[in-house]
Write a protein that holds these residues in place. Structure first.
Motif, PDB file in Angstrom:
ATOM      1  N   GLY A  88       0.793  -1.230   0.000  1.00 43.94           N
ATOM      2  CA  GLY A  88       0.000   0.000   0.000  1.00 43.94           C
ATOM      3  C   GLY A  88       0.811   1.258   0.000  1.00 43.94           C
ATOM      4  O   GLY A  88       0.342   2.324   0.452  1.00 43.94           O
TER       5      GLY A  88
ATOM      6  N   PHE B 209       1.720   4.094  -1.807  1.00 43.57           N
ATOM      7  CA  PHE B 209       1.382   4.871  -2.996  1.00 43.57           C
ATOM      8  C   PHE B 209       2.364   6.009  -3.224  1.00 43.57           C
ATOM      9  O   PHE B 209       2.402   6.592  -4.293  1.00 43.57           O
TER      10      PHE B 209
ATOM     11  N   GLU C  68       3.850   7.299  -6.742  1.00 35.20           N
ATOM     12  CA  GLU C  68       3.972   8.682  -7.203  1.00 35.20           C
ATOM     13  C   GLU C  68       5.351   8.937  -7.791  1.00 35.20           C
ATOM     14  O   GLU C  68       5.485   9.570  -8.835  1.00 35.20           O
TER      15      GLU C  68
ATOM     16  N   LYS D 117      -8.540  -3.018  -1.929  1.00 31.68           N
ATOM     17  CA  LYS D 117      -8.619  -1.569  -1.771  1.00 31.68           C
ATOM     18  C   LYS D 117      -7.486  -0.879  -2.524  1.00 31.68           C
ATOM     19  O   LYS D 117      -7.692   0.095  -3.223  1.00 31.68           O
ATOM     20  N   ASN D 118      -6.318  -1.438  -2.354  1.00 26.92           N
ATOM     21  CA  ASN D 118      -5.154  -0.835  -3.024  1.00 26.92           C
ATOM     22  C   ASN D 118      -5.245  -0.959  -4.536  1.00 26.92           C
ATOM     23  O   ASN D 118      -4.818  -0.061  -5.270  1.00 26.92           O
TER      24      ASN D 118
ATOM     25  N   LYS E 140      -8.055  -1.022  -6.316  1.00 29.82           N
ATOM     26  CA  LYS E 140      -9.020  -0.031  -6.780  1.00 29.82           C
ATOM     27  C   LYS E 140      -8.378   1.341  -6.857  1.00 29.82           C
ATOM     28  O   LYS E 140      -8.580   2.096  -7.816  1.00 29.82           O
ATOM     29  N   LYS E 141      -7.574   1.654  -5.838  1.00 32.06           N
ATOM     30  CA  LYS E 141      -6.902   2.955  -5.821  1.00 32.06           C
ATOM     31  C   LYS E 141      -5.874   3.055  -6.940  1.00 32.06           C
ATOM     32  O   LYS E 141      -5.711   4.115  -7.547  1.00 32.06           O
ATOM     33  N   LEU E 142      -5.237   1.946  -7.199  1.00 26.94           N
ATOM     34  CA  LEU E 142      -4.223   1.935  -8.280  1.00 26.94           C
ATOM     35  C   LEU E 142      -4.872   2.218  -9.615  1.00 26.94           C
ATOM     36  O   LEU E 142      -4.332   2.966 -10.445  1.00 26.94           O
TER      37      LEU E 142
ATOM     38  N   THR F  67      -7.204   4.051 -10.290  1.00 29.20           N
ATOM     39  CA  THR F  67      -7.525   5.489 -10.455  1.00 29.20           C
ATOM     40  C   THR F  67      -6.387   6.252 -11.096  1.00 29.20           C
ATOM     41  O   THR F  67      -6.583   7.328 -11.641  1.00 29.20           O
ATOM     42  N   TYR F  68      -5.174   5.672 -11.077  1.00 29.78           N
ATOM     43  CA  TYR F  68      -4.019   6.328 -11.708  1.00 29.78           C
ATOM     44  C   TYR F  68      -3.947   6.047 -13.205  1.00 29.78           C
ATOM     45  O   TYR F  68      -3.131   6.607 -13.899  1.00 29.78           O
TER      46      TYR F  68
ATOM     47  N   TYR G 168      -9.267   1.441 -17.757  1.00 28.48           N
ATOM     48  CA  TYR G 168      -9.733   1.560 -16.371  1.00 28.48           C
ATOM     49  C   TYR G 168     -11.064   0.832 -16.220  1.00 28.48           C
ATOM     50  O   TYR G 168     -11.266   0.024 -15.302  1.00 28.48           O
TER      51      TYR G 168
ATOM     52  N   THR H  46     -17.078   0.873  -9.048  1.00 30.78           N
ATOM     53  CA  THR H  46     -16.185   1.713  -9.869  1.00 30.78           C
ATOM     54  C   THR H  46     -16.715   1.804 -11.281  1.00 30.78           C
ATOM     55  O   THR H  46     -16.683   2.879 -11.915  1.00 30.78           O
TER      56      THR H  46
END
Length: 1934
Positions: free
Chosen positions: A1850, A1852, A1856, A1887-1888, A1890-1892, A1894-1895, A1902, A1914
């Motif tokens: 996790g 992030f 970045e 969770k991670n 799903k967040k990934l 978004t990038y 996507y 999503t």
């Protein structure tokens, strides 16, 4: 490069066994481009051996295992070079100027290709696929290159084969003649007349098969064979030669393959004369002749009758084989049978090896010659014929061959076991007999020695393994055992117990003398063996009880094999009695056995309780051994044997064994000693006594006891002792005869008789006779031995009483027995050995008063052996009447002779002394009658009374003429050998010879004192009369060791037997003996002085030369005497006489014997002159020349006479009319005169005389003869100029006449004057030009260049007609054009002829030299000058200002611009312009005149000097334009390049030395300026290679210490060689540079010159030794000076050297790089140093490094600094890639230091690629991972890393950083998605993820990924989002 030349390199490689260095193909290309044939040759030599053979092994051995694939590969690798050579040949062949180079290159290439194919076919009989391909490749190149060969037979395009058309054939001219002849005659005629094509045409017309060339050649060869049958070898050779065959090869082939003996022998003689046979072929021919001789019919019959009576080949078998041989030989049965025996082909014999040849010869040779043949062949021959007697004789010599001394005595060659094993060809029976015989001599085959059973079988055949002398002393098995050990093992393995026991007993083998018997392993394997050994040990030593104990234990081991044998084990196994018996012999007895002590041997110890239990069945024994005692302190007594046997009544110890102290049970009155038969008590009670006399003891062979008994019992009591002794002797005689067959009784009787004082001869003889008769009768009668012996004993008893009939009967039997014994012993019936055996018969007769036996004498008479007859009869003193009665058995002639000899034989009484005492022998010359015998004894008796007895005896010998007296005199004390020898010789020779020998003696002969002078006279007299035998006999008697005896034997061998080989051996032996005597004479005075001895030898040798009856004998003697010239002090020169004899050996001319007696050099030369005259008369010039050389006589007349005779021969055979024959003859004359070094005067006179025979020779030939005469005359020491001028004038007359006759042909084509035919043959003129003497210095004097005497136009006389004048004018013009001004001037003077060009040339010289001025010139010349001046004045106003150039300046050859008012130059130019011929000479005069003005000297000084001196002066002038002047002078004078190069080299050397000579030390000059000056000088010679060579040669002449000069010379020479690409010169320069540096510059520390040498030559790779030197001497920095390397090659070489030779010296590397601003190299050094630091860190485990963190950080900081410097240096040199790489490593090192400072122990450096991924995964920050990946140039799996860092952890922030680097591509998301699917998801991971997503900037991706992972929230969010929803819907709809 370091060797002198390519040839030197090649030789060095060959000597050291190195492979030739292979130069690359671009070097070959450069060599071809520069026309360097030596480079091409060296390249081909380096490729010469395509097979890459090892230099250490021979070529044939290597070819056997050389792979053919490698050969093909080598050929294919060579094809580019061959293509290059073919291309070069093709291109240069098309250019006319390159023809010569093309031919040379073609020869080199073809030679290389042909050699490769030849080598391959020599060593390979058959080619496989790969070799054939290689040959095809090479052959294709040969076919291509052959088209470029000179006179290659090109096939015309329009020619067709004769068999391809059927057109009319033209008729040949010889058809009419040939139609009358047979086919063979036609072919013979065609071949002999070189008309084979015409014959083929003829046969084609007639449709005969001979139209084919093969058929015609076949018939021609048959004709050759027919010619050889008729011994017409000339015709046969002509036929072969015209058919195109090699005559020599074909004759050799016919000779070796024909079976016609006559042709073969004829060809052998012909070919031998021409020396065509090799040594091997000669040996083959000799062998075939030897075979034919041995197998000729007569010898064959004789040999078969004598040697092979039982030859087993049947007659029908012989004829069966004979028919096969006849079919092969094509034998004609019409021939006689005996001719077939000689039908042997030489080719057969060529294939017979030495063994086969000897096998063929052996059946026909004498057995005495066997020794010279090989053992293999001889053994095979003897065994194949089962010749047992020869085989056994050879085997008898087998053992003696080991000693060298016996080799000469043996009659057989050395025999070996291998020969017997491999070459035995007999049947098995005889083979076994042979091997048995060898085995008896302890010789066995290897196969039998290796197989023991075979070995035992062989021993069994010769007596078994148990015999007295077993022949196995040297036997050793493979294991090293001797025979006894091996046989023992054999018996053990086969369980042969009884045989082994007997064997050990037979040879008394025991452990002490046979260690094999003590092997424990054998005891364990075979228990009975130990028992057998121990039992034998007991028998060898009965007193040692331990041996019985050990034997009993061994016996027990057999009974108890499972346990170790001991007393306890016996008891346990129930063998109680055996155990008790064993303990009886144990050390210490039973008591010791039962004592239980720890240290005792366990084998004998027994537990008492165990023993008691075992003795339970035997209570009495138990009680005896273990009695019961109440008192414990009382020890039981010892149990003895007597206690154990006391119950046995027969052996009651109480009444027996009282004499043994150990018996305690005995009663007191028992006997105290052991009873025996001699006990007095027992004898008195029970014995019967009998007295033994002497006969009893004799019968038992005890003579001393018999004699003692006789003395005691009889002789002491006898009253008549003598009668008693006689009586006892008779009884002993009878006893001996009765027991004659028992040697001990006979010997006792003989000894007893001798002790009695009686003669035992009669008994000994009779017993010997009895034994011979007994042996004879047992051999020849069938009765039993005992019966024969008893009957013979009965006869002997009658013999004892003297019965005559019995004696006669025994005599007959004795004679028969003697003959039988002689026969059995294989003794010759009539010989000294047999006569000695008959002495027994004579003794028997005499002892028994019988008439002597005449049986032996009768046999001698019947066999006519008179010598044995006389010896035997005289030795045994036969009565004369008995001897005379036997003469009737001799042959009539001998009977008469012997009767005459025995007429006056005195009657000798029969009562002579016994034969053992012998008879006196008298000299034959004193036994003629009784009176002489009396006189002889009177002389001998009287001589003892004389005071000087030996001298008196010598006087009597002279008086009585009795040589025997001198022999006896020499035996007396103090007798002189020389007087005795003189008297013996005088009394032994004829009266007239004796009188001659004593003629010098004035006084009485009887009283004369004989000395060496008398012996010398006698010696010379007898040798002169050739009475050498008397001298030999005399010296044998008196001086048997004298060297003169050897000389006389040599004399007889030479003069009488002609055996010069043996004579040579005697002469050598004489020299050795003489040297020994000379050595001994220095220490001891010899009887015959050495000088006297040498004097007699000198007379002797000289006399031998005089007594030679033939020249052959004289030649042989002279050959014999060569080498002993020291024995001829004042005698002839033996070597010269020997050579002379050899020269004259095949002539009828004899050498005068006077030379040998009165030799001197004058006499020898006089004799040789006489011989020369005879040889010249006979035409034997070759021999005459050899005689002249030997005598050092001039050969002028001889050579001229030979030439004259040869000329007459040419005229006689009509060859003289041929022009070419005469040309060759005159040339040969000249060469012959030169070869024989005849005097110049004689040769000149010969040619002059021949030239004046004008009627015979044409003008051109007379011209040649006159030229040759002048050529020889010019070689005289004092040249006669007048005669030469006269000859030259006659030569010019011939030239004029010759030119006049030819007309104007030469004017049209001047090349006709050479007159060389198209075939290359010489003409008279071309030959005359070779011997022209017009350039002779004696003729070319300066007077002929003066104007005095030169005919002018007014004073000339026309002595020639107009045609001749024209010819002369033309010839003079040619002379002037060729530069022969002297000769042109002489010719004008000879003929008083005026030639304008000659006059102009000489006037130019006269003006230039100042000899005359303008007024003194000839009028016509002045007129030329005046007209030129007028013309010049007319032109002058039009050209007011003009620079007057000289004529030479027009030709670019002017030296200086002279002022225009120089009148001489103007006149010279005018005369030059008027000159038609000789213009070059005039220009040369002008040039020399200008040069003289420049040099400030007179023209004469310049002109008289040679061109070299002038050029040297120009070069030394040091003027700026000297090179231009020198170039112009060289062109004008036409100087040779070699001379120019020499002068340039001298000038360069002089200028280099001049500063040092002036200053005293070397002054450095600027190399560039100096080099430029010298390079200008080198341009004067067109061939720079020549200058380079000359400069190298000058180095040796430079003074010692002038190192700067030597250095510059080498640099300049290298520059010259480099310009011409002369590899050999460059190599020499490099060699010299190496020597100069090592031997001079380095020792003198001239390092500046070393650097100059290095940079001047510039071949840094070849001169690395200079780098080494400068580095070693710390002068390396000198190389880094500025402006030292303008080309930039030095710095590259320096760096290369540091890298290769000093890889660790970074300081030097950096210094070089800094000095030359080489930033890249600096960067490389820094980078390498940084890597070294990293390697140091890597050398220890990371954990160990972390323990010393401070040191680790220091190393990392140092590496970081170095890497930063490296990056900076790379950046300066624009090396971007290397700089970036260093930057990346810098980041990595910085990161590693950061980790260490922050306490993190992660290892980032020195990682392997397999560890990188794990390392990157472990790093928490992306920038850290990025640094590691970039540093290692590694692309990691970023999807996996992000999955771990972002999804699972996790982080992030990591994502970045990754995104900032623009690395987050859409494919990353897909790969992370896939990885996610493969793992079990967790809530945090979902969770991670799903967040990934978004990038992800790709909306569709996507949406897709969210849908795939069922992130519907999503998905709905994306669809509902106004920014993304519309787009997604459109995409989904599409």
């Amino acid at each position: 490069m370091i060797h002198g030349s390519a040839s030197t390199v090649d030789s060095l490689c060959h000597l050291n066994g190195w492979g030739r260095c292979s130069i690359p193909i671009h070097a070959l290309e450069a060599g071809i481009e520069n026309r360097q044939l030596d480079t091409v040759d060296f390249f081909l030599k380096s490729k010469e051996n395509l097979l890459n053979l090892s230099p250490k092994s021979s070529v044939p051995d290597q070819f056997d295992h050389f792979p053919s694939q490698l050969y093909l590969r080598n050929v294919e690798e060579l094809t580019p070079a061959l293509d290059l050579l073919c291309s070069a040949i093709r291109e240069s062949d098309s250019e006319t100027q390159s023809k010569n180079f093309s031919e040379q290159l073609l020869n080199l290439t073809l030679s290389f290709l042909n050699k490769q194919i030849k080598e391959l076919f020599i060593h390979n009989e058959e080619l496989d696929e790969h070799l054939q391909k290689g040959v095809n490749i090479l052959t294709s190149y040969i076919n291509e290159l052959r088209t470029f060969m000179f006179k290659f037979p090109w096939k015309l395009t329009d020619t067709v084969d004769e068999y391809d058309v059927n057109e009319n054939i033209p008729k040949v001219m010889e058809s009419n003649m040939w139609e009358k002849l047979s086919i063979e005659e036609v072919i013979a005629s065609a071949i002999l007349n070189n008309k084979i094509p015409e014959a083929q045409t003829f046969f084609r017309i007639n449709s005969h098969s001979a139209q084919r060339l093969e058929e015609l050649i076949k018939i021609g060869l048959d004709l050759v064979f027919d010619s050889l049958k008729k011994n017409n070898v000339k015709k046969a050779s002509e036929l072969l030669k015209n058919m195109g065959f090699d005559v020599k090869d074909q004759l050799l082939k016919i000779c070796f393959y024909t079976t016609d003996k006559n042709i073969r022998d004829f060809l052998v003689e012909i070919l031998k004369e021409k020396n065509y046979f090799s040594e091997k072929e000669k040996r083959t021919i000799d062998f075939v002749h030897q075979v034919e001789k041995f197998y000729s019919e007569h010898l064959q019959e004789n040999m078969q009758i004598q040697s092979f009576p039982r030859y087993w080949i049947k007659e029908q078998d012989f004829f069966k084989h004979k028919s096969v041989l006849d079919s092969f030989l094509k034998y004609d049965h019409k021939d006689k049978f005996n001719k077939q025996n000689h039908r042997i082909s030489l080719n057969w014999a060529q294939w017979w090896n030495q063994l086969t040849q000897e096998s063929i010869i052996l059946p026909r040779i004498n057995p005495e010659e066997y020794k010279s043949y090989s053992p293999e062949a001889l053994w095979r021959y003897l065994t194949a014929r089962h010749d047992w007697l020869s085989i056994i004789s050879w085997i008898g010599e087998f053992q003696t061959h080991n000693s060298y001394s016996s080799l000469q005595q043996n009659k057989w060659p050395p025999l070996t076991v291998d020969v017997i094993d491999q070459s035995t060809c007999c049947n098995n029976n005889m083979r076994n007999k042979i091997l048995d015989e060898l085995a008896r001599k302890e010789i066995f085959l290897i196969s039998e020695l290796e197989d023991f059973e075979l070995f035992l079988l062989r021993l069994n055949r010769i007596g078994g393994v148990m015999q007295d002398t077993l022949p196995v002393q040297n036997y050793r098995s493979k294991e090293g055992w001797d025979f006894h050990s091996h046989f023992i093992l054999y018996c053990l393995e086969h369980s042969l117990q009884y045989l082994l026991y007997i064997y050990l007993d037979c040879y008394k083998l025991s452990p002490p003398n046979c260690p094999f018997l003590e092997k424990e392993e054998l005891y364990e394997t075979h228990p009975w063996f130990e028992f057998l050994v121990q039992c034998r040990e007991v028998s060898s030593n009965l007193t040692d009880p331990k041996l019985i104990f050990q034997a009993s234990l061994a016996n027990a081991q057999i009974l108890i094999p499972s346990n170790q044998a001991s007393v306890s084990s016996m008891l346990l196994e129930g063998h109680t009695l055996l155990a008790l018996a064993t303990t009886m012999y144990a050390p210490g007895g039973v008591s010791q056995v039962v004592q239980n002590e720890e240290n005792e041997n366990c084998l004998k110890k027994v537990d008492p309780q165990l023993l008691k239990m075992a003795l339970t069945p035997y209570p009495k024994l138990k009680t005896a051994l273990f009695p019961q005692y109440t008192a414990p302190s009382v020890l039981p007594p010892d149990i003895t044997l007597y206690h154990l046997i006391q119950s046995l009544l027969p052996f009651d110890p109480s009444r027996l064994f009282g004499w043994q102290s150990s018996n305690t049970l005995a009663i007191g009155d028992v006997l105290s000693h052991l009873p025996h038969f001699s006990s007095p008590d027992l004898v008195n009670k029970y014995a019967v006594v009998e007295r033994l006399n002497f006969a009893y003891y004799l019968y038992h062979g005890r003579p001393s006891f018999a004699f003692g008994t006789f003395l005691v019992q009889e002789l002491t009591k006898s009253k008549t002792p003598k009668h008693l002794i006689q009586q006892v002797g008779n009884e002993t005689y009878v006893l001996g005869l009765s027991s004659f067959h028992v040697p001990s009784i006979g010997a006792a009787c003989v000894c007893f008789l001798e002790l009695l004082g009686l003669d035992s001869l009669k008994l000994r003889v009779d017993m010997r006779v009895a034994n011979i008769i007994l042996s004879y009768r047992c051999t020849n009668e069938d009765a039993q031995y005992s019966f024969i012996r008893e009957s013979l004993a009965e006869k002997l008893s009658k013999l004892a009483v003297g019965e005559k009939a019995t004696i006669e009967e025994l005599l007959v039997l004795l004679e028969e027995g003697i003959w039988s014994s002689i026969q059995q012993q294989e003794i010759k019936r009539l010989s000294s050995e047999s006569s000695s055996q008959w002495a027994l018969v004579v003794q028997f007769c005499r002892l028994h008063n019988m008439k002597l036996s005449t049986s032996y004498l009768r046999e001698c008479a019947k066999a006519d052996d008179w010598l044995q007859f006389i010896i035997h009869s005289q030795l045994h003193n036969y009565h004369p009447e008995e001897v005379k009665s036997l003469l009737q058995y001799f042959s009539p002639v001998l009977k008469d002779h012997l009767r005459l000899a025995f007429e006056n034989l005195p009657s000798v009484s029969n009562s002579r002394m016994d034969s053992d005492q012998g008879c006196n022998k008298f000299p034959q010359e004193l036994q003629k009658n009784k009176e002489e015998i009396t006189d002889f004894f009177e002389i001998l008796l009287r001589c003892s009374e004389e005071p000087n007895s030996w001298c008196w005896l010598l006087a009597e010998a002279v008086k009585q003429q009795a040589p025997i007296l001198s022999v006896l005199a020499s035996c007396l004390q103090d007798a002189g050998a020389i007087p005795c020898l003189c008297v013996w010789i005088i009394t032994s020779v004829e009266d007239n010879i004796a009188a001659e020998a004593m003629g010098h003696i004035q006084d009485s002969i009887e009283g004369h004192t004989w000395d060496l002078e008398d012996l010398s006279v006698i010696w010379r007299t007898l040798l002169t009369r050739q009475k050498s035998k008397t001298l030999i006999r005399g010296f044998q008697l008196f001086f048997k060791d004298s060297p003169l005896l050897l000389m006389m034997e040599m004399y007889e061998l030479c003069m009488f037997f002609k055996n010069y080989k043996e004579a040579e051996a005697k002469l050598l032996e004489f020299q050795k003996s003489l040297e020994t005597l000379e050595t001994a004479a220095l220490k001891v005075h010899s009887v015959i002085p050495i000088p006297w001895l040498k004097e007699q030898v000198w007379f002797f040798l000289k006399l031998m030369l005089q007594q030679c009856r033939t020249q052959y004998e004289l030649g042989k003697l002279l050959q014999l005497f060569v080498g002993i010239e020291h024995l001829f002090p004042d005698g002839p020169d033996v070597k010269k006489l020997c050579v002379l004899s050899q020269i004259l050996k095949d002539t009828s001319i004899a050498i005068n014997h006077i030379i040998s007696t009165n030799y001197s050099l004058e006499n020898f030369q006089h004799e040789c002159r006489s011989i020369l005259e005879k040889l010249e008369t006979n035409g034997q010039f070759a021999l005459a020349r050899r005689v002249a050389e030997l005598a050092e006589l001039p050969v002028d007349n001889l050579v001229i006479e030979e030439i004259t005779q040869e000329m007459q021969t040419l005229k006689h055979i009509d060859q003289w009319s041929l022009k070419q024959a005469r040309i060759d003859f005159w040339k040969k004359c000249h060469e012959n005169f030169k070869k024989n070094s005849i005097s110049s005067k004689a040769a000149s006179s010969f040619f002059s005389a021949q030239a004046h025979v004008s009627c015979e020779y044409p003008t051109e030939e007379r011209h040649l003869l006159l030229t040759l005469a002048g050529h020889w005359l010019a070689q005289e020491d004092l040249v006669l100029v007048e005669e030469l001028e006269e000859l030259e004038k006659q030569i010019w007359l011939c030239r004029i006449t010759q030119h006049t006759l030819r007309g104007n042909q030469e004017e049209i084509d001047p090349r006709c004057s050479q007159q060389i035919s198209t075939s290359g043959e010489l003409s008279f003129d071309s030959l005359a030009s070779e011997f022209s003497f017009s350039k002779l210095a004696a003729l070319n004097t300066s007077k002929y260049l003066e104007l005095n005497g030169l005919p002018s136009k007014e004073t000339c006389e026309n002595r020639l007609d107009w045609k001749e004048q024209e010819s002369l004018n033309f010839l003079i013009g040619r002379l002037l054009d060729d530069g022969y001004v002297h000769e042109a001037s002489r010719v004008c003077r000879y003929f008083h002829f005026y030639n304008q060009d000659v006059a102009l040339a000489l006037h130019c010289r006269a003006l230039a030299s100042g000899e005359v001025d303008v007024d003194g010139l000839h009028p016509e010349i002045r007129a030329f000058l005046q007209s030129a001046e007028l013309l010049e004045e007319e032109k002058e106003p039009r050209i007011p200002l003009r620079k007057v150039p000289s004529t030479s300046s027009l030709d670019s050859q002017s030296f200086v611009m002279l002022p225009p008012n120089d009148e001489v130059v103007t006149n010279l130019e005018t005369l030059t312009s008027k000159c038609l011929h000789g213009k070059n000479y005039c220009r040369r005069v002008l040039c020399l005149y200008e040069l003289s003005k420049e040099l400030g000297c007179s023209y004469t000084d310049v002109a008289t000097q040679d061109g070299e001196a002038v050029l040297q002066a120009i070069l030394a002038s040091q003027q700026p334009d000297r090179c231009r002047r020198a170039q112009a002078f060289i062109s004008t004078q036409g100087l040779e390049p070699d001379k120019v190069a020499e002068l340039v080299a001298e000038e360069v050397t002089r200028e280099l030395l001049s500063p040092s000579e002036g200053a005293g030390h070397k002054q450095m000059v600027t190399p560039a300026e100096e080099s430029q000056t010298f390079l200008q000088l080198t341009t004067l010679c067109p061939d720079r290679t020549l200058i380079g060579m000359k400069l190298l040669e000058k180095i040796s002449s430079i003074p010692h210490g002038e190192l700067s000069c030597t250095t510059e010379l080498l640099i300049l020479a290298h520059h010259c060689f480099t310009l011409t690409c002369h590899m050999e010169g460059i190599i020499r320069v490099l060699q010299a540079a190496r020597l100069l540096t090592d031997n001079h510059l380095a020792p003198n520390e001239e390092y500046g010159l070393v650097v100059r040498l290095l940079t001047g030559i510039g071949r840094y790779n070849e001169m690395t030794y200079i780098f080494e030197l400068l580095h070693k001497k710390h002068y390396f920095e000198v190389l880094m000076r500025k402006k030292l390397d303008p080309t930039g090659t030095l710095k590259t070489a320096l760096l290369d050297y540091i890298k290769r030779c000093r890889p660790g010296d970074s300081e030097k590397h950096n210094m070089i790089a800094l000095c030359f601003s080489m930033c890249r190299e600096i960067g490389e050094n820094h980078e390498a140093a940084a890597y070294i630091q990293l390697k140091l860190i890597e050398s220890q485990p990371w954990e160990d490094r972390l323990k010393d963190g401070h040191q680790l950080k220091q190393l990392l900081l140092k590496a970081l600094t170095l890497m930063l410097d490296a990056a900076e240096s790379y950046t300066k040199d624009s090396c971007v890639r290397q700089a970036l790489h260093c930057h990346r490593l810098t980041k990595l090192l910085t990161l590693q230091i950061h980790f260490l400072n922050t306490g993190q122990n992660i290892m980032l450096i020195n990682l392997g690629r397999h560890r990188l991924m794990d390392c990157i995964m472990s790093l928490p920050r992306f920038y850290q991972a990025s640094i590691v990946a970039e540093a290692y140039d590694f692309v990691p799996d970023w999807a996996e890393i992000l999955y771990q860092q972002v999804i699972l952890k996790g982080d992030f922030h990591y994502l970045e950083e990754f995104k900032q680097q623009k690395l987050l591509r859409t494919s990353i998301f897909e790969e992370i998605s896939k990885k996610y699917k493969h793992h079990q998801p967790t809530d945090a991971a979902v969770k991670n993820l799903k967040k990934l997503f978004t990038y992800c900037e790709d909306i569709y991706l996507y949406y897709k990924l969210a849908y795939e992972h069922k992130f519907y929230d999503t998905v709905n969010m994306l669809l509902k989002d106004p920014q993304t929803g519309c787009c997604l819907k459109d995409m989904l709809a599409g």
